[in-house]
Design an enzyme around this catalytic site. Structure first.
Site, PDB file in Angstrom:
ATOM      1  N   CYS A  44       0.878  -1.171   0.000  1.00 36.98           N
ATOM      2  CA  CYS A  44       0.000   0.000   0.000  1.00 36.98           C
ATOM      3  C   CYS A  44       0.918   1.224   0.000  1.00 36.98           C
ATOM      4  O   CYS A  44       2.122   1.096  -0.228  1.00 36.98           O
ATOM      5  CB  CYS A  44      -1.010  -0.009   1.149  1.00 36.98           C
ATOM      6  SG  CYS A  44      -0.300   0.079   2.788  1.00 36.98           S
ATOM      7  N   CYS A  67      -5.265   1.809  -2.700  1.00 33.81           N
ATOM      8  CA  CYS A  67      -4.951   3.226  -2.485  1.00 33.81           C
ATOM      9  C   CYS A  67      -4.191   3.820  -3.674  1.00 33.81           C
ATOM     10  O   CYS A  67      -3.535   4.850  -3.564  1.00 33.81           O
ATOM     11  CB  CYS A  67      -4.182   3.431  -1.192  1.00 33.81           C
ATOM     12  SG  CYS A  67      -2.873   2.255  -0.923  1.00 33.81           S
ATOM     13  N   CYS A 103       2.938   0.209  -8.170  1.00 27.92           N
ATOM     14  CA  CYS A 103       3.810  -0.935  -7.926  1.00 27.92           C
ATOM     15  C   CYS A 103       4.663  -1.169  -9.149  1.00 27.92           C
ATOM     16  O   CYS A 103       4.187  -1.041 -10.271  1.00 27.92           O
ATOM     17  CB  CYS A 103       2.978  -2.179  -7.649  1.00 27.92           C
ATOM     18  SG  CYS A 103       2.413  -2.235  -5.964  1.00 27.92           S
TER      19      CYS A 103
END
Ligand SMILES: Cc1cc2nc3c(=O)[nH]c(=O)nc-3n(C[C@H](O)[C@H](O)[C@H](O)COP(=O)(O)O)c2cc1C
Length: 323
Positions: free
Chosen positions: A201, A276, A280
């Site tokens: 996250c 959120c 990545c």
């Protein structure tokens, strides 16, 4: 997967250092990350028996144990104690560290909290002594056994050598290399080849920490769990820590880390994000999943509990699906 070793001899290039260095090198061949703490180089204040840990679950002493060693013990899946025999036990420097781990004993037995990695956490002992008496390692073995129990690690055994005195004696031992290769492979073997899941996250302070801890707690034997955040916070969310304690899972001394550092040593098979919008990195071959979870940071405790329970359910379903 971190394998953490404590080198307890004041001799920097003595027998214990030889044993531990070679043991860790054997482990590194399997791809695990290793770290050796030279105990005598650290600022370790012996336990003063304030008993704050038994009442409140933390230690008020400010030193390297608090800032560096407690978090490393939490992070490690394997802990190796290495020490010369000093009067039928470990060195005083290492014993001071072991005594400070009364904190983990108190969190486990007084506060009834479990390390999320308890399913897989393993402990191993390396030691040398000058004499050849039958009972030479008995005192040390007992101390080590109860240390590993306090940190929620299963004591997997030891390599111990008698009649080792001069600083180079261990290196001359005809059997030691073969012993180390075998013991390291046996210790690390069951933890290799697990599928790797990265929970990510933004801050790695709350949702991804809970998801990672539930996954370790419920299925750490099947999955290696990695945690990371695109903008890691300085510390985990204290309200999240309280909510997880209600579930009996100990989140104290966990430290947020960046996604880059999380995947620098290992390549995940699955990446699960927490909704959120964090960025990545693309990991070839990794399956991506996004859980659309609300951010509980700064919300009332009941909100945090609902998100926690939702994460627990998601993790249970994920484990079923992937198994
Ligand atoms: C303070 C001290 C206490 C020791 N006590 C014992 C002991 O009780 N039994 C024993 O067999 N050797 C004892 N030794 C010897 C060490 O265990 C031995 O020399 C060992 O190989 C040192 O390992 P190192 O090179 O890793 O420091 C002692 C040594 C010291 C300095």
């Amino acid at each position: 997967m971190l394998v953490l070793g404590f080198q307890g001899s004041p001799r920097k290039k003595g027998n214990t250092a030889f044993l531990l260095t070679n043991f860790m090198q054997a482990i590194e061949k399997s791809g695990a990350q290793t770290r050796i703490i030279e105990v005598t180089q650290k600022n370790i204040i012996p336990c003063k028996e304030y008993v704050v840990c038994e009442r409140k679950g933390y230690c008020p002493i400010d030193d390297d144990v608090k800032t560096e060693i407690y978090p490393l013990i939490r992070q490690a899946e394997v802990v190796v104690l290495a020490t010369p025999i000093f009067f039928f036990n470990m060195s005083a420097q290492l014993k001071a560290l072991v005594d400070r781990c009364q904190l983990f004993w108190a969190r486990k037995y007084k506060l009834k909290l479990a390390d999320p990695a308890k399913k897989t956490k393993r402990g191993f002992l390396l030691s040398v002594g000058a004499s050849k008496g039958k009972s030479l390692f008995e005192g040390l073995q007992l101390t080590a056994k109860y240390f590993f129990d306090a940190i929620d690690a299963r004591y997997e055994g030891s390599l111990t050598y008698r009649e080792i005195e001069g600083p180079k004696d261990m290196a001359k031992h005809p059997q030691v290399s073969a012993d180390i290769e075998k013991a390291a492979a046996d210790l690390i073997g069951p933890l290799l080849n697990r599928k790797k899941i990265l929970f990510a996250c933004r801050e790695n302070a709350c949702r991804s920490q809970m998801a990672g801890a539930f996954a370790q707690y419920l299925a750490g034997d099947k999955f290696e769990v990695i945690n990371g955040g695109s903008e890691p916070a300085d510390r985990v969310n204290p309200e999240m820590v309280k909510a997880m304690h209600e579930k009996g899972i100990d989140m104290a001394y966990r430290v947020p880390q960046s996604i880059e550092s999380a995947i620098s040593m290992t390549t995940p098979d699955f990446i699960v994000t927490m909704g959120c919008g964090e960025e990545c990195p693309f990991v070839p071959g990794a399956r991506m999943l996004d859980w659309d979870l609300p951010d509980p940071a700064g919300k009332p405790p009941d909100f945090m509990r609902r998100v926690r329970d939702q994460i627990e359910n998601n993790v249970k379903n994920l484990i079923k699906e992937l198994a």
